[in-house]
Design a protein around this motif. Structure first.
Motif, PDB file in Angstrom:
ATOM      1  N   ASP A  92      -5.637  -0.138   7.021  1.00 28.42           N
ATOM      2  CA  ASP A  92      -5.753  -0.058   8.543  1.00 28.42           C
ATOM      3  C   ASP A  92      -6.881  -0.412   8.929  1.00 28.42           C
ATOM      4  O   ASP A  92      -7.865   0.294   8.978  1.00 28.42           O
ATOM      5  CB  ASP A  92      -5.032   1.236   9.113  1.00 28.42           C
ATOM      6  CG  ASP A  92      -4.742   1.280  10.562  1.00 28.42           C
ATOM      7  OD1 ASP A  92      -5.379   0.466  11.219  1.00 28.42           O
ATOM      8  OD2 ASP A  92      -4.217   2.125  10.929  1.00 28.42           O
ATOM      9  N   ASP A  93      -7.076  -1.624   9.305  1.00 27.12           N
ATOM     10  CA  ASP A  93      -8.642  -2.143   9.759  1.00 27.12           C
ATOM     11  C   ASP A  93      -9.111  -1.317  11.015  1.00 27.12           C
ATOM     12  O   ASP A  93     -10.284  -1.603  11.375  1.00 27.12           O
ATOM     13  CB  ASP A  93      -8.904  -3.527   9.601  1.00 27.12           C
ATOM     14  CG  ASP A  93      -7.980  -4.247  10.785  1.00 27.12           C
ATOM     15  OD1 ASP A  93      -7.314  -3.577  11.675  1.00 27.12           O
ATOM     16  OD2 ASP A  93      -7.838  -5.511  10.670  1.00 27.12           O
ATOM     17  N   ARG A  94      -8.119  -0.690  11.753  1.00 25.94           N
ATOM     18  CA  ARG A  94      -8.476  -0.030  13.055  1.00 25.94           C
ATOM     19  C   ARG A  94      -9.385   0.966  12.730  1.00 25.94           C
ATOM     20  O   ARG A  94     -10.021   1.715  13.644  1.00 25.94           O
ATOM     21  CB  ARG A  94      -7.112   0.490  13.642  1.00 25.94           C
ATOM     22  CG  ARG A  94      -6.392  -0.531  14.143  1.00 25.94           C
ATOM     23  CD  ARG A  94      -5.409  -0.081  15.051  1.00 25.94           C
ATOM     24  NE  ARG A  94      -4.383   0.778  14.013  1.00 25.94           N
ATOM     25  CZ  ARG A  94      -3.396   1.457  14.611  1.00 25.94           C
ATOM     26  NH1 ARG A  94      -2.939   1.712  15.853  1.00 25.94           N
ATOM     27  NH2 ARG A  94      -2.896   2.626  13.693  1.00 25.94           N
ATOM     28  N   THR A  95      -9.782   1.495  11.403  1.00 27.56           N
ATOM     29  CA  THR A  95     -10.337   2.531  11.205  1.00 27.56           C
ATOM     30  C   THR A  95     -12.025   2.188  10.964  1.00 27.56           C
ATOM     31  O   THR A  95     -13.091   3.115  10.717  1.00 27.56           O
ATOM     32  CB  THR A  95     -10.119   3.260   9.931  1.00 27.56           C
ATOM     33  OG1 THR A  95     -10.262   2.257   8.824  1.00 27.56           O
ATOM     34  CG2 THR A  95      -8.739   3.728   9.711  1.00 27.56           C
TER      35      THR A  95
ATOM     36  N   PRO B 137       6.277   6.421   1.516  1.00 32.00           N
ATOM     37  CA  PRO B 137       6.654   5.352   2.425  1.00 32.00           C
ATOM     38  C   PRO B 137       5.545   4.528   2.964  1.00 32.00           C
ATOM     39  O   PRO B 137       4.241   4.963   3.116  1.00 32.00           O
ATOM     40  CB  PRO B 137       7.032   6.315   3.727  1.00 32.00           C
ATOM     41  CG  PRO B 137       7.390   7.557   3.106  1.00 32.00           C
ATOM     42  CD  PRO B 137       6.371   7.541   2.036  1.00 32.00           C
ATOM     43  N   ARG B 138       5.845   3.167   3.054  1.00 32.75           N
ATOM     44  CA  ARG B 138       5.025   1.951   3.355  1.00 32.75           C
ATOM     45  C   ARG B 138       4.203   2.380   4.501  1.00 32.75           C
ATOM     46  O   ARG B 138       4.957   2.675   5.611  1.00 32.75           O
ATOM     47  CB  ARG B 138       5.726   0.846   3.379  1.00 32.75           C
ATOM     48  CG  ARG B 138       4.704  -0.474   3.684  1.00 32.75           C
ATOM     49  CD  ARG B 138       5.498  -1.824   3.415  1.00 32.75           C
ATOM     50  NE  ARG B 138       4.386  -2.996   3.892  1.00 32.75           N
ATOM     51  CZ  ARG B 138       4.736  -4.156   3.318  1.00 32.75           C
ATOM     52  NH1 ARG B 138       5.874  -4.513   2.635  1.00 32.75           N
ATOM     53  NH2 ARG B 138       3.951  -5.006   3.465  1.00 32.75           N
ATOM     54  N   PRO B 139       3.039   2.391   4.575  1.00 29.06           N
ATOM     55  CA  PRO B 139       2.327   2.790   5.835  1.00 29.06           C
ATOM     56  C   PRO B 139       2.498   1.777   6.924  1.00 29.06           C
ATOM     57  O   PRO B 139       2.697   0.632   6.667  1.00 29.06           O
ATOM     58  CB  PRO B 139       0.806   2.649   5.472  1.00 29.06           C
ATOM     59  CG  PRO B 139       0.830   3.097   4.156  1.00 29.06           C
ATOM     60  CD  PRO B 139       2.128   2.370   3.428  1.00 29.06           C
ATOM     61  N   ALA B 140       2.866   2.209   8.195  1.00 31.19           N
ATOM     62  CA  ALA B 140       3.342   1.233   9.331  1.00 31.19           C
ATOM     63  C   ALA B 140       2.398   1.492  10.513  1.00 31.19           C
ATOM     64  O   ALA B 140       2.908   2.147  11.330  1.00 31.19           O
ATOM     65  CB  ALA B 140       4.637   1.651   9.401  1.00 31.19           C
ATOM     66  N   GLY B 141       1.371   0.970  10.456  1.00 32.59           N
ATOM     67  CA  GLY B 141       0.549   0.849  11.447  1.00 32.59           C
ATOM     68  C   GLY B 141      -0.696   2.034  11.569  1.00 32.59           C
ATOM     69  O   GLY B 141      -1.584   2.292  12.243  1.00 32.59           O
TER      70      GLY B 141
ATOM     71  N   TYR C 204      -5.908  11.148   7.576  1.00 36.27           N
ATOM     72  CA  TYR C 204      -6.610   9.643   7.657  1.00 36.27           C
ATOM     73  C   TYR C 204      -5.942   9.188   8.686  1.00 36.27           C
ATOM     74  O   TYR C 204      -4.855   8.730   8.765  1.00 36.27           O
ATOM     75  CB  TYR C 204      -6.424   9.011   6.397  1.00 36.27           C
ATOM     76  CG  TYR C 204      -6.681   9.706   4.681  1.00 36.27           C
ATOM     77  CD1 TYR C 204      -8.017   9.794   4.507  1.00 36.27           C
ATOM     78  CD2 TYR C 204      -5.560  10.337   4.245  1.00 36.27           C
ATOM     79  CE1 TYR C 204      -8.352  10.443   3.187  1.00 36.27           C
ATOM     80  CE2 TYR C 204      -6.060  11.165   2.892  1.00 36.27           C
ATOM     81  CZ  TYR C 204      -7.045  11.045   2.734  1.00 36.27           C
ATOM     82  OH  TYR C 204      -7.748  11.761   1.548  1.00 36.27           O
ATOM     83  N   HIS C 205      -6.718   8.838   9.787  1.00 35.28           N
ATOM     84  CA  HIS C 205      -6.386   8.206  10.994  1.00 35.28           C
ATOM     85  C   HIS C 205      -6.994   7.126  11.438  1.00 35.28           C
ATOM     86  O   HIS C 205      -8.264   6.936  11.224  1.00 35.28           O
ATOM     87  CB  HIS C 205      -6.712   9.372  12.132  1.00 35.28           C
ATOM     88  CG  HIS C 205      -5.856  10.675  11.802  1.00 35.28           C
ATOM     89  ND1 HIS C 205      -4.392  10.607  12.075  1.00 35.28           N
ATOM     90  CD2 HIS C 205      -6.217  11.907  11.169  1.00 35.28           C
ATOM     91  CE1 HIS C 205      -4.036  11.725  11.643  1.00 35.28           C
ATOM     92  NE2 HIS C 205      -4.907  12.453  11.223  1.00 35.28           N
TER      93      HIS C 205
ATOM     94  N   ARG D   7       0.967  -1.250   0.008  1.00 32.97           N
ATOM     95  CA  ARG D   7       0.064   0.095   0.105  1.00 32.97           C
ATOM     96  C   ARG D   7       0.859   1.276   0.079  1.00 32.97           C
ATOM     97  O   ARG D   7       0.490   2.149   0.556  1.00 32.97           O
ATOM     98  CB  ARG D   7      -0.912  -0.007   1.206  1.00 32.97           C
ATOM     99  CG  ARG D   7      -1.869  -1.198   1.202  1.00 32.97           C
ATOM    100  CD  ARG D   7      -2.809  -1.260  -0.030  1.00 32.97           C
ATOM    101  NE  ARG D   7      -3.590  -2.421  -0.157  1.00 32.97           N
ATOM    102  CZ  ARG D   7      -4.480  -2.703  -1.169  1.00 32.97           C
ATOM    103  NH1 ARG D   7      -4.441  -1.912  -2.244  1.00 32.97           N
ATOM    104  NH2 ARG D   7      -5.254  -3.656  -1.113  1.00 32.97           N
ATOM    105  N   ASP D   8       1.835   1.159  -0.790  1.00 32.98           N
ATOM    106  CA  ASP D   8       2.886   2.503  -0.718  1.00 32.98           C
ATOM    107  C   ASP D   8       2.946   3.209  -2.284  1.00 32.98           C
ATOM    108  O   ASP D   8       3.981   3.643  -2.315  1.00 32.98           O
ATOM    109  CB  ASP D   8       4.383   1.807  -0.491  1.00 32.98           C
ATOM    110  CG  ASP D   8       4.729   0.724  -1.357  1.00 32.98           C
ATOM    111  OD1 ASP D   8       4.044   0.247  -2.092  1.00 32.98           O
ATOM    112  OD2 ASP D   8       6.090   0.384  -1.383  1.00 32.98           O
TER     113      ASP D   8
END
Length: 409
Positions: A228-231, A200-204, A277-278, A155-156
């Motif tokens: 990020d499935d935490r969303t 940069p590759r999203p890290a968490g 986006y958080h 996803r980069d």
């Protein structure tokens, strides 16, 4: 119409396409974007995409161009590939843009929806095959709104459809000394209506932000929940409004309109990342409202962002605009993590306020007690309070598990 009536109309007209929780906020902001997410397959070829169905990426050039509007992008001449993209998205789909990316071909697609609006989304390459993104947004028929996709296994690869007004990009954010979100935006240079760039590759977490020209200026990120499935909606921090004892003497007339926003840090632009986006995780967001000893209104509030939380306080008399004061991140000595009997972790807020205003404390689902030096333990009414400034120790007792004691220096 009320929120409930609006959502009922959407449910009846859109079938099993459900609106995202920020849809009504976007409507009120004056924007035309309508973000929707599939819960189940919509039927036909779309069911294939929503279920992760794949279409081989075999490319055969030649043949007549696809019917409909002009296709943009450096792969627009590959009519067979365009046709395969339309097959994936189905439902009378047309391709607005299709291009080569480091993650393989990506296309921006549009098709009519049951609501009378158009449904805009993406088709990406996964494992050498074309696959539709499992979410979409509603746009006015015949229009294209700014939208983005994070493509590739890591996803980069950022793909942005810029729309008519252009889009600016920010690669990260920071918090300034006042607890405000600080970003620097730079214009993206589009080619034929789109931008493709490595990030940069999203890290968490997803630190980037995209800002479109105009109002509201937000840019839909099609696969944020995949990155990020935490969303996920049901994991967002709970916001708890807690009126404190004695509040009524300072809040006889409840503020309305812009004055109401004075007393809510989360409603003020500098403290929220409007274009970012958080992750939808973090400690519960508290908003404690009460009164100071001299009769001023008092608010202590926490705001979660990417699993962390900031703490603020403000005090002023009715009709006066309060000054927002930053206390710091909860992790910087304003909170203690504890674990209840079921192994669930929970934070205990204990933020000492300046001007001898007291100590703001909160622990969801806990009985709270405090004492001054070695005196008797005194109970707190509810799960949150502003303790007297003389308090030196707090005890949080969860419904299950051991009590936790915290010093209040």
């Amino acid at each position: 119409m009320t929120d409930i009536e609006i959502r009922d109309v959407l449910a009846r007209t859109a079938g099993d396409v459900s609106p995202a929780p920020d849809l009504l906020d976007r409507v009120r902001a004056g924007g035309h974007r309508r973000v929707i997410r599939r819960r189940t397959a919509l039927g036909g070829a779309l069911a294939l995409a929503a279920a992760g169905g794949l279409v081989p990426l075999t490319r055969h050039r030649g043949g007549p161009p696809p019917a409909g509007r002009v296709v943009h992008g450096d792969l627009a001449h590959d009519h067979e590939l365009v046709g395969r993209v339309q097959q994936v998205w189905g439902g009378g789909a047309r391709v607005h843009w299709i291009g080569a990316t480091p993650a393989g071909p990506v296309a921006a697609v549009v098709r009519p929806s049951a609501t009378g609006l158009d449904e805009q989304s993406f088709v990406e390459t996964v494992g050498g095959r074309l696959r539709g993104v499992g979410s979409s947004m509603l746009v006015q028929p015949g229009t294209i709104e700014p939208a983005a996709l994070l493509a590739g296994p890591g996803r980069d690869v950022l793909v942005v459809i810029t729309g008519e007004g252009g889009v600016s990009f920010s690669d990260s954010y920071s918090l300034d000394a006042a607890g405000r979100i600080a970003r620097t935006f730079r214009p993206l240079i589009e080619v034929d209506g789109a931008v493709v760039r490595r990030i940069p590759r999203p890290a968490g977490r997803v630190p980037i932000a995209l800002r479109a020209a105009g109002d509201p200026g937000t840019v839909w990120l099609a696969n944020l929940t995949v990155v990020d499935d935490r969303t996920a909606v049901d994991r967002r921090p709970e916001r708890i409004e807690q009126p404190l004892p004695g509040r009524e003497k300072a809040w006889r007339d409840e503020p309305t309109g812009s004055e109401k926003d004075w007393w809510d840090v989360g409603a003020q632009e500098p403290y929220r990342d409007r274009f970012g986006y958080h992750a939808g995780t973090g400690p519960s967001e508290w908003r404690l409202s009460g009164a100071t000893a001299d009769g001023r209104r008092l608010v202590v509030q926490t705001l979660a962002i990417d699993g962390r939380a900031r703490a603020f306080w403000m005090a002023a008399r009715a009709g006066e605009k309060p000054r927002v004061t930053y206390l710091g991140l909860l992790e910087d000595g304003l909170s203690t993590d504890a674990t209840d009997g079921s192994g669930r972790r929970y934070p205990i807020l204990h933020a000492r306020l300046p001007q001898e205003l007291g100590v703001a404390v909160a622990a969801l689902g806990c009985e709270l007690l405090y004492r001054v030096r070695k005196g008797s333990w005194l109970p707190v009414a509810g799960h949150a309070a502003v303790l007297p400034a003389a308090a030196t120790e707090l005890e949080a007792r969860p419904h299950r598990g051991r009590a936790v004691r915290v010093s209040l220096p």
